[in-house]
Write a protein that holds these residues in place. Sequence first.
Motif, PDB file in Angstrom:
ATOM      1  N   PHE A  51      83.982 -50.729  21.482  1.00  0.00           N
ATOM      2  CA  PHE A  51      82.885 -50.877  20.519  1.00  0.00           C
ATOM      3  C   PHE A  51      81.697 -50.007  20.919  1.00  0.00           C
ATOM      4  O   PHE A  51      81.088 -49.336  20.075  1.00  0.00           O
ATOM      5  N   GLU A  52      81.365 -50.003  22.190  1.00  0.00           N
ATOM      6  CA  GLU A  52      80.232 -49.210  22.658  1.00  0.00           C
ATOM      7  C   GLU A  52      80.485 -47.720  22.474  1.00  0.00           C
ATOM      8  O   GLU A  52      79.574 -46.962  22.118  1.00  0.00           O
TER       9      GLU A  52
ATOM     10  N   LEU B  23      80.107 -47.038  18.707  1.00  0.00           N
ATOM     11  CA  LEU B  23      78.693 -47.125  18.326  1.00  0.00           C
ATOM     12  C   LEU B  23      77.917 -45.910  18.808  1.00  0.00           C
ATOM     13  O   LEU B  23      77.098 -45.343  18.059  1.00  0.00           O
ATOM     14  N   ASP B  24      78.171 -45.480  20.034  1.00  0.00           N
ATOM     15  CA  ASP B  24      77.489 -44.300  20.571  1.00  0.00           C
ATOM     16  C   ASP B  24      77.813 -43.056  19.749  1.00  0.00           C
ATOM     17  O   ASP B  24      76.949 -42.209  19.497  1.00  0.00           O
TER      18      ASP B  24
ATOM     19  N   LYS C 286      75.991 -43.001  16.375  1.00  0.00           N
ATOM     20  CA  LYS C 286      74.604 -42.593  16.571  1.00  0.00           C
ATOM     21  C   LYS C 286      74.507 -41.110  16.909  1.00  0.00           C
ATOM     22  O   LYS C 286      73.603 -40.411  16.439  1.00  0.00           O
TER      23      LYS C 286
ATOM     24  N   ILE D 133      74.229 -46.617  10.756  1.00  0.00           N
ATOM     25  CA  ILE D 133      75.225 -47.679  10.754  1.00  0.00           C
ATOM     26  C   ILE D 133      74.986 -48.671   9.620  1.00  0.00           C
ATOM     27  O   ILE D 133      75.901 -49.377   9.183  1.00  0.00           O
TER      28      ILE D 133
ATOM     29  N   LEU E 271      80.783 -54.453  14.912  1.00  0.00           N
ATOM     30  CA  LEU E 271      80.202 -53.737  13.775  1.00  0.00           C
ATOM     31  C   LEU E 271      79.757 -54.692  12.675  1.00  0.00           C
ATOM     32  O   LEU E 271      78.738 -54.470  12.024  1.00  0.00           O
TER      33      LEU E 271
ATOM     34  N   ILE F 262      76.368 -56.147  13.345  1.00  0.00           N
ATOM     35  CA  ILE F 262      75.260 -55.235  13.045  1.00  0.00           C
ATOM     36  C   ILE F 262      75.125 -55.041  11.544  1.00  0.00           C
ATOM     37  O   ILE F 262      74.008 -55.037  10.999  1.00  0.00           O
TER      38      ILE F 262
END
Length: 208
Positions: free
Chosen positions: A22-23, A26-27, A30, A36, A61, A64
């Motif tokens: 997930f990280e 997400l990175d 970005k 997102i 996700l 968020i």
Amino acid sequence: MEKDMKEDEFLKGDDTSGKGLFEVVLDEIKCIGLGIDNLRGQAYDNGSNMKGKHLRVQKGLLDINPRSFYTPCGCHNLNLVLCDMAKSCTKAISFFGVLQHSVPSLTLKSLSQTRWKSHIESVKAIRFQTPQIRDALFKLEKVSDDPKIKSEANCLAIFELENFEFLLGMTIWHDVLFAVNSINKSLQSKDMHIDVVIDQLRGLVSFL
């Protein structure tokens, strides 16, 4: 400005847990400059670290952005359908067993349980070269000094490649796998439109 993303780019994930992946995702979102909050969908295969509802990529996700609905990967689902088809029919099991047995001896395309494109390549290799492969097996029987190889080559050539059920199954499976592979390519194309693919999937169901 959005960063250009390389075609078919792979992301390195040292931590393959749901949280770790997930990280990484997400990175990357970005990094390429995407918001997102604009995410409206996410799709993965059946890996629990991706689709799971607890401490997984899907869950992260959704926490968020609740509008990033999860949908199973269409291509992966088609692969699962084919796996179930092959495992539910004894004649299919026998056919692919012979195919797999023939492959190592002839260095044709090997089979893969996760990438069914390999199956269409394997079937195609024999579908259009059956006489040549049969002749090669007879030649192998003559030149080999290994009794086991001689026996296997003879059995494959006479009792399998000359078997009507095997030849019929090969023709049927080639047509089925070719149709499914065409849909798989459409699902993965960059300019894919969901309405077009829905029509194609309906056509595939009708074909099957």
